[in-house]
Design a protein around this motif. Structure first.
Motif, PDB file in Angstrom:
ATOM      1  N   ILE A  27       0.802  -1.093   0.106  1.00  0.00           N
ATOM      2  CA  ILE A  27       0.143   0.181  -0.145  1.00  0.00           C
ATOM      3  C   ILE A  27       0.788   1.262  -0.087  1.00  0.00           C
ATOM      4  CG2 ILE A  27      -1.793   1.385   1.303  1.00  0.00           C
ATOM      5  CD1 ILE A  27      -2.708  -1.476   2.321  1.00  0.00           C
ATOM      6  N   ARG A  28       2.056   1.304   0.799  1.00  0.00           N
ATOM      7  CA  ARG A  28       2.675   2.339   0.870  1.00  0.00           C
ATOM      8  C   ARG A  28       3.278   2.780  -0.394  1.00  0.00           C
ATOM      9  NH1 ARG A  28       7.441   2.791   5.733  1.00  0.00           N
ATOM     10  NH2 ARG A  28       8.137   1.144   4.094  1.00  0.00           N
ATOM     11  N   ALA A  29       3.916   1.673  -1.163  1.00  0.00           N
ATOM     12  CA  ALA A  29       4.484   1.607  -2.455  1.00  0.00           C
ATOM     13  C   ALA A  29       3.756   2.482  -3.424  1.00  0.00           C
ATOM     14  CB  ALA A  29       5.150   0.490  -2.946  1.00  0.00           C
ATOM     15  N   TYR A  30       2.435   1.941  -3.418  1.00  0.00           N
ATOM     16  CA  TYR A  30       1.612   2.560  -4.384  1.00  0.00           C
ATOM     17  C   TYR A  30       1.180   3.935  -4.245  1.00  0.00           C
ATOM     18  CZ  TYR A  30       0.196  -1.630  -6.825  1.00  0.00           C
ATOM     19  OH  TYR A  30       0.421  -2.744  -7.594  1.00  0.00           O
ATOM     20  N   ARG A  31       1.276   4.271  -2.734  1.00  0.00           N
ATOM     21  CA  ARG A  31       1.085   6.011  -2.367  1.00  0.00           C
ATOM     22  C   ARG A  31       2.249   6.559  -2.453  1.00  0.00           C
ATOM     23  NH1 ARG A  31      -3.658   5.937  -0.347  1.00  0.00           N
ATOM     24  NH2 ARG A  31      -4.557   4.607   1.425  1.00  0.00           N
ATOM     25  N   ASN A  32       3.426   6.287  -2.370  1.00  0.00           N
ATOM     26  CA  ASN A  32       4.570   6.889  -2.854  1.00  0.00           C
ATOM     27  C   ASN A  32       4.695   6.979  -4.330  1.00  0.00           C
ATOM     28  OD1 ASN A  32       5.438   6.955  -0.112  1.00  0.00           O
ATOM     29  ND2 ASN A  32       6.836   5.056  -0.088  1.00  0.00           N
ATOM     30  N   PRO A  57      12.667   7.937  -8.245  1.00  0.00           N
ATOM     31  CA  PRO A  57      12.653   7.462  -7.030  1.00  0.00           C
ATOM     32  C   PRO A  57      11.394   6.896  -6.560  1.00  0.00           C
ATOM     33  CG  PRO A  57      12.379   9.768  -7.010  1.00  0.00           C
ATOM     34  CD  PRO A  57      12.941   9.138  -8.583  1.00  0.00           C
ATOM     35  N   GLY A  58      11.419   5.656  -5.838  1.00  0.00           N
ATOM     36  CA  GLY A  58      10.373   4.905  -5.178  1.00  0.00           C
ATOM     37  C   GLY A  58       9.571   4.043  -6.271  1.00  0.00           C
ATOM     38  N   ILE A  63       6.010  -1.800 -10.282  1.00  0.00           N
ATOM     39  CA  ILE A  63       5.349  -0.386 -10.597  1.00  0.00           C
ATOM     40  C   ILE A  63       5.501   0.141 -11.884  1.00  0.00           C
ATOM     41  CG2 ILE A  63       4.769   2.035  -9.971  1.00  0.00           C
ATOM     42  CD1 ILE A  63       4.727   1.027  -6.735  1.00  0.00           C
ATOM     43  N   ALA A  64       6.793   0.243 -12.347  1.00  0.00           N
ATOM     44  CA  ALA A  64       7.333   0.637 -13.650  1.00  0.00           C
ATOM     45  C   ALA A  64       6.537  -0.009 -14.745  1.00  0.00           C
ATOM     46  CB  ALA A  64       8.758   0.467 -13.602  1.00  0.00           C
ATOM     47  N   ALA A  65       6.305  -1.409 -14.451  1.00  0.00           N
ATOM     48  CA  ALA A  65       5.741  -2.184 -15.499  1.00  0.00           C
ATOM     49  C   ALA A  65       3.995  -1.943 -15.516  1.00  0.00           C
ATOM     50  CB  ALA A  65       5.620  -3.585 -15.090  1.00  0.00           C
TER      51      ALA A  65
END
Length: 568
Positions: A27-32, A57-58, A63-65
């Motif tokens: 969840i934190r990764a998506y928010r960042n 960054p982050g 997420i890049a995909a």
């Protein structure tokens, strides 16, 4: 696909995962990622094509995909799968002040609440108080906030309207045969919230322009259509009305479209008295057509000063223009610096050096660095020691500057009892002290008024920031007696801020006009938390112009030496 759209998808994924009870770190990764993408200045599609997306960054490989997937397909499989599991109505509930994903999850699990309507009924039935961590007070707040959202649901904040308008304008200007495109209506008059977005296009073949508008990816529904106009609903839920006129009629059509309706009616009444015919189709005197190259020609033909769009509201501007007594309104070029900005020392995304460079690029002569004070832990506020360290860094940087001054400062919390978050010995050493309320918004009107006035009376407070604490479309301002606040500011020569953030615009135009009448000076600031937000100054200037403020009413139109003398 715009950066903000991708950012919003990741924001929703994080909310949906939290409602579902997903992994904290995911969840934190998506928010960042959502925050990083929102603050990007370069378009994501360019970063994807260049392969630079993985260097952000982050942004990890997964997420890049997903970013590449969204850019290529316009959607995200993970997002769609989550929406199938959790109704979108639950997401709407998270937008209520004080709810958020965690409470929305509890309401979903314990009461089966799937929409704002169901939540409203549950609150009326006194079921919400049975949910762990909620009470009868929670029910009252829910009902109040739902009412507020519905009452403002037909309006769009100015910043969003202008953003959509700029994108559509660029698109329409690329079409063959289009000579000019301009934003009209209340958006052009810079009203803080608008019911729709008006665009006026100069082109001979209206059918080609309308057909192109129908093909725009943001258009979701046609609301109305005629031979030379079309009204559509956009992806954002914002209605857009497009009018196409022949190039030789553009100025007159744009002027009429800009309004306000009452202003235009008064002009037509005045024109009729003078034997002049004024309409969107032409301007004629005694039956003879008058060439109109710009809007100033219209007002000149009526024997009056040019009236800027911001004050075309039938509030005395026509009478003043007839007698040549319209004031010179403050302009963006009058602003010599920003007196409320943040850096990575507290909760911003840009370093002190980056903020200074951006201010210099804007042509400013100074920038006040006013990071949060220590008690605001959530914003990484500066205690006395860190603030002193920052001041030393600013002193060192100033020695390297020739035609630019970095002003030391702080955005100091006004505590609940009216005391300030830093002692006098700290505040008296700073160039600029902005005092603001950031917590405990639910005080009664007298207590909140006394709290703010205590800060106004403080000898080391220069500016009161975002005075009412409102967030447009999300949170109404706290209860405060603005008349008493304005009177106190006049008595103690304390400056009040027009916060230029499109989410705030606080002071609003009415209070800014009252401040002017009382002789209260205004600072037009951005409260910028990144370099791009320094550009929001245009919104604060627009509020000041709508309030009929001139350069003499605004302190940051002064040279730095005169500014510091005025503040002291």
């Amino acid at each position: 696909m715009q950066n903000v759209e991708v950012s919003w998808i990741f924001h929703e994924i994080a909310d949906l995962l939290e409602i579902k009870g997903g992994d904290f770190f995911k969840i934190r990764a998506y928010r960042n990622a959502a925050k990083t993408i929102y603050r990007l200045e370069q378009p994501l599609d360019q970063l994807v094509r260049s392969g630079e997306i993985n260097k952000l960054p982050g942004i990890g490989k997964a997420i890049a995909a997903k970013i590449e997937e969204i850019i290529k397909t316009g959607t995200c499989k993970t997002h769609q799968e989550l929406l199938e599991e959790i109704p979108r109505g639950v997401l709407e509930i998270t937008s209520l002040p004080g709810i958020g994903p965690k409470k929305a999850r509890l309401l979903f699990k314990k009461l089966g609440v799937l929409s704002l309507d169901q939540l409203e009924q549950a609150a009326k039935d006194r079921q919400v108080r049975k949910v762990p961590g909620m009470s009868s007070k929670t029910e009252l707040e829910i009902l109040r906030n739902i009412k507020a959202i519905r009452s403002s649901g037909e309006k769009t904040v100015l910043g969003l309207a202008r953003e959509i308008g700029a994108e559509l304008r660029k698109y329409l200007l690329s079409l063959p045969g289009v000579k000019r495109v301009e934003i009209g209506g209340s958006t052009r008059r810079w009203r803080e919230a608008v019911s729709d977005l008006d665009l006026v296009v100069a082109a001979e073949q209206a059918s080609l322009v309308i057909a192109a508008m129908l093909k725009h990816p943001r258009v979701t529904e046609v609301l109305d259509q005629s031979e030379r106009s079309i009204k559509v609903l956009t992806w954002w839920g914002v209605p857009v009305e497009l009018s196409v006129v022949p190039p030789h009629r553009f100025v007159l059509a744009w002027h009429r479209n800009s309004g306000s309706k009452n202003h235009y009616r008064q002009l037509q009444k005045l024109a009729k008295e003078k034997g002049i015919e004024l309409s969107h189709g032409g301007l004629s005197v005694d039956g003879k057509p008058v060439e109109v190259k710009d809007e100033a020609d219209i007002y000149r033909a009526l024997g009056m000063q040019y009236i800027p769009p911001e004050i075309r509201e039938d509030r005395g501007e026509i009478e003043a223009a007839k007698t040549g007594t319209l004031p010179k309104l403050v302009e963006i070029d009058d602003i010599k610096g920003d007196l409320h900005s943040h850096t990575t020392w507290s909760d911003a995304s840009a370093s002190l050096e980056e903020m200074v460079a951006a201010a210099k690029n804007r042509g400013y002569e100074y920038l006040a660095v006013t990071d949060h004070s220590g008690s605001l832990k959530i914003a990484n506020g500066l205690d006395e020691k860190r603030l002193a360290e920052q001041c030393k860094v600013i002193e060192r940087l100033n020695r390297q500057e020739e035609d630019f001054t970095i002003l030391t400062g702080v955005e100091c919390d006004i505590l609940s009892d009216g005391r300030l978050d830093h002692p006098d010995r700290v505040l008296e050493e700073l160039d600029v002290v902005v005092a603001s309320v950031h917590r405990n918004f639910k005080m009664d009107k007298k207590a909140m008024t006394d709290r703010i006035i205590a800060a106004i009376e403080h000898e080391h407070v220069d500016i009161i920031g975002h005075v009412t604490g409102r967030l447009l479309g999300r949170r109404s301002g706290y209860e405060v007696d603005m008349e008493k606040v304005l009177e106190a500011a006049a008595k103690y020569n304390t400056v009040l801020e027009i916060n230029s953030s499109p989410e705030r615009l606080d002071l609003n135009e009415d209070n800014a006009a009252l401040a002017r009448d009382l002789g209260v000076k205004i600072a037009i600031n951005t409260d910028a938390h990144d370099t791009g937000r320094l550009e929001d100054i245009i919104y604060g200037v627009a509020v000041a112009r709508r309030a009929w403020l001139g350069p003499e009413d605004v302190v940051n139109t002064l040279e730095v030496d005169e500014l510091l003398k005025t503040l002291r």
